[in-house]
Structure formats: C-alpha cells, structure tokens
Design an enzyme around this catalytic site. Structure first.
Site, PDB file in Angstrom:
ATOM      1  N   PRO A 131       0.787  -1.238   0.000  1.00 53.07           N
ATOM      2  CA  PRO A 131       0.000   0.000   0.000  1.00 53.07           C
ATOM      3  C   PRO A 131       0.815   1.283   0.000  1.00 53.07           C
ATOM      4  O   PRO A 131       0.251   2.364  -0.149  1.00 53.07           O
ATOM      5  CB  PRO A 131      -0.813  -0.123   1.284  1.00 53.07           C
ATOM      6  CG  PRO A 131       0.043  -0.950   2.182  1.00 53.07           C
ATOM      7  CD  PRO A 131       0.718  -1.934   1.290  1.00 53.07           C
TER       8      PRO A 131
ATOM      9  N   ASP B 125       3.973   2.439 -10.809  1.00 47.66           N
ATOM     10  CA  ASP B 125       2.726   3.187 -10.679  1.00 47.66           C
ATOM     11  C   ASP B 125       2.934   4.399  -9.786  1.00 47.66           C
ATOM     12  O   ASP B 125       3.841   4.421  -8.951  1.00 47.66           O
ATOM     13  CB  ASP B 125       1.638   2.298 -10.053  1.00 47.66           C
ATOM     14  CG  ASP B 125       1.118   1.233 -11.002  1.00 47.66           C
ATOM     15  OD1 ASP B 125       1.341   1.359 -12.219  1.00 47.66           O
ATOM     16  OD2 ASP B 125       0.487   0.280 -10.516  1.00 47.66           O
TER      17      ASP B 125
ATOM     18  N   LYS C  33      -1.349   5.313 -13.697  1.00 48.88           N
ATOM     19  CA  LYS C  33      -2.657   5.697 -14.226  1.00 48.88           C
ATOM     20  C   LYS C  33      -3.501   6.169 -13.053  1.00 48.88           C
ATOM     21  O   LYS C  33      -3.747   5.414 -12.116  1.00 48.88           O
ATOM     22  CB  LYS C  33      -3.326   4.517 -14.935  1.00 48.88           C
ATOM     23  CG  LYS C  33      -2.633   4.115 -16.221  1.00 48.88           C
ATOM     24  CD  LYS C  33      -3.306   2.940 -16.890  1.00 48.88           C
ATOM     25  CE  LYS C  33      -2.935   1.635 -16.214  1.00 48.88           C
ATOM     26  NZ  LYS C  33      -1.528   1.285 -16.387  1.00 48.88           N
TER      27      LYS C  33
ATOM     28  N   GLY D  74      -0.268  -1.929  -4.083  1.00 50.50           N
ATOM     29  CA  GLY D  74      -1.070  -2.934  -3.388  1.00 50.50           C
ATOM     30  C   GLY D  74      -0.637  -4.325  -3.766  1.00 50.50           C
ATOM     31  O   GLY D  74       0.554  -4.626  -3.875  1.00 50.50           O
ATOM     32  N   ASP D  75      -1.611  -5.202  -3.973  1.00 50.89           N
ATOM     33  CA  ASP D  75      -1.336  -6.518  -4.554  1.00 50.89           C
ATOM     34  C   ASP D  75      -1.689  -6.436  -6.029  1.00 50.89           C
ATOM     35  O   ASP D  75      -2.801  -6.014  -6.396  1.00 50.89           O
ATOM     36  CB  ASP D  75      -2.162  -7.600  -3.867  1.00 50.89           C
ATOM     37  CG  ASP D  75      -1.870  -8.973  -4.456  1.00 50.89           C
ATOM     38  OD1 ASP D  75      -0.976  -9.661  -3.942  1.00 50.89           O
ATOM     39  OD2 ASP D  75      -2.519  -9.334  -5.462  1.00 50.89           O
TER      40      ASP D  75
ATOM     41  N   ILE E 239      -5.141  -7.506  -7.484  1.00 44.44           N
ATOM     42  CA  ILE E 239      -6.400  -6.917  -7.031  1.00 44.44           C
ATOM     43  C   ILE E 239      -6.614  -5.598  -7.777  1.00 44.44           C
ATOM     44  O   ILE E 239      -6.004  -4.576  -7.452  1.00 44.44           O
ATOM     45  CB  ILE E 239      -6.396  -6.670  -5.512  1.00 44.44           C
ATOM     46  CG1 ILE E 239      -6.083  -7.953  -4.751  1.00 44.44           C
ATOM     47  CG2 ILE E 239      -7.737  -6.086  -5.071  1.00 44.44           C
ATOM     48  CD1 ILE E 239      -7.131  -9.037  -4.888  1.00 44.44           C
TER      49      ILE E 239
ATOM     50  N   MET F 269     -11.388   2.286  -5.170  1.00 48.02           N
ATOM     51  CA  MET F 269     -11.630   3.339  -6.162  1.00 48.02           C
ATOM     52  C   MET F 269     -13.093   3.778  -6.157  1.00 48.02           C
ATOM     53  O   MET F 269     -13.711   3.935  -7.209  1.00 48.02           O
ATOM     54  CB  MET F 269     -11.211   2.869  -7.560  1.00 48.02           C
ATOM     55  CG  MET F 269      -9.739   2.504  -7.660  1.00 48.02           C
ATOM     56  SD  MET F 269      -9.298   1.701  -9.228  1.00 48.02           S
ATOM     57  CE  MET F 269     -10.003   0.058  -8.977  1.00 48.02           C
TER      58      MET F 269
END
Length: 252
Positions: free
Chosen positions: A18, A41, A63, A95-96, A99, A178
C-alpha cells in the site's frame, strides 16, 4: 528488433504493497535491487523506490483517474521491448498486483511475446487498512465472507452489473476500491436493497503513507461526507459488521 546474440531478459510483476516500504516482501525488495528497469505506478513510488539499485532506470507509468496517464498498450510495449533487449524488468504495481491492478493484460502481452515473467504477490490495501484500524476482515459467525468491489468501471463510473443482493448482505465485510466518487450512488442502491444506513463503515485514505487518515462512520454518513468531497488521495471504503471494531468511539 532484439539482438539474437543477446539473451532475452525477464519481467517481474511485483506488488509494492500500500505504500509503506516496510510492507514490501523480501522478494520484492531483492528484485528491485537487481532490476535494470523499473516501471512504476504513481501509488508505488516514494520510499518504495529507494529499494531500487543505482543501476536501475526508473520510468513512471502510473494511471490515475482525471489525470494524464500512460496507456496500457504503451506499458505493455515497454515491458516487452526492454525484456527483449536483455534487461531485468520490474513492473512495480501498487497494493497486490492481482487486485484491480490490470495484471492480466500485462500477463497476456508477455505471454504472447514469449517473455518469461513471474508474479510477486503483496499486501493489498484492504488488509493494510483493516490492520491500521485494528480490525480483522473476517470473524466466525458474524462475518464469514469478505468481498472486494471496484467502485469505478472503465468509464470511471459505478459498474452497471452490480450484484446488489451480495453487496447489501449485512453479514459480509465489503471492501470498495476506487469508490470515493461513486459511493453516494452505491450507498443509495445498498439502502434500497435492504442494507441499513447505520451499517458501520471505515473510510481509509492514503493507506500506508505518512498522511494516512482513517474515519470510522456509517454507510449513510460516509455517503454524505463524500457527496461533495474533492478526491485528492487514493481511498478505500470498508463496510460491514466489523468496520467499527470493538469500540466505535475509540479515536483512530
């Protein structure tokens, strides 16, 4: 064209967790240290990138909704081109990676190109948010199921094919990724399908970062809070019987 005399490199699809660099796996840290190229990211940047070696070229390909973003086709092409050039590539995903991380699209591109790859799992923000709030995601008898939902489809709106019966089940821990912008609409649907507006909810913002914020509230109150809110940080919503934990009045 790749050099036939140069061996093909490889791609590691690495989960960054995270945001807290201490939540990286040992394998993720090792691959970052060995990488020639790191495609990362937005949410997998910051201190996590300190684990990359001095030889690594760092390329931002994040993104984010409402902001200029790298196209997925461009990211796929970078992965393939750098690996064909014989480089060790790390695709660092927040994160993972499995997912809501568009992992499958990159796996398909690498498979079709014949590029060897590996997937390195990590701590999802759902687990990190629950841990930060001092609650589990499941409990015997009262929360024996946990479900993950994306609050935004490819257009950025609430998906249209929602299983309302499953999401309005009061005995389930539901995590919405999200979903800040769409949660007011989601909450209306949940209440219409029988979920009480007083159902406990946890709003977790910037999980794993120094400016992390946790808000214990209810589904109805959270919908009101987010209705006119400006979304500036990534956020996660958790609702169900465990969202308050043992003491709903305990400060976070």
């Amino acid at each position: 064209m790749s050099d036939p005399a140069r061996p093909t490199g490889s791609v590691s699809l690495v989960s960054a967790g995270p945001g807290d660099p201490e939540l990286l796996t040992l394998k993720a840290a090792r691959l970052l240290a060995q990488a020639d190229i790191v495609l990362f990211d937005d949410l997998a940047s910051g201190p996590v990138l300190d684990h990359a070696g001095p030889q690594a070229e760092l390329i931002a390909v994040g993104k984010r909704a409402g902001r200029p973003s790298a196209r997925q086709e461009h990211v796929n092409a970078l992965l393939v081109d750098h690996a064909r050039a014989g480089r060790r590539v790390v695709r660092l995903k927040s994160g993972d990676a499995g997912i809501f991380g568009r992992l499958e699209e990159e796996v398909i591109a690498l498979t079709e190109a014949g590029i060897p790859f590996q997937i390195v799992p990590g701590v999802t923000s759902a687990s990190a948010a629950a841990a930060a709030a001092g609650i589990p995601l499941t409990r015997r008898l009262t929360a024996r199921r946990v479900q993950f939902l994306t609050g935004a489809d490819v257009t950025g709106h609430l998906p249209g094919d929602i299983n309302w019966a499953a999401l309005a089940d009061p005995s389930v821990t539901t995590v919405v990724f999200m979903g800040q912008r769409s949660f007011p609409e989601l909450a209306r649907g949940l209440r219409a399908h029988g979920l009480p507006g007083t159902t406990p909810a946890l709003f977790a913002e910037a999980v794993g970062h120094p400016h992390q914020r946790l808000v214990r509230t209810t589904v109805e109150a959270l919908a009101q809070m987010l209705r006119d809110a400006t979304v500036s940080q990534p956020g996660l919503i958790l609702y169900g019987p465990l969202a308050f934990g043992r003491d709903p009045d305990r400060p976070v």
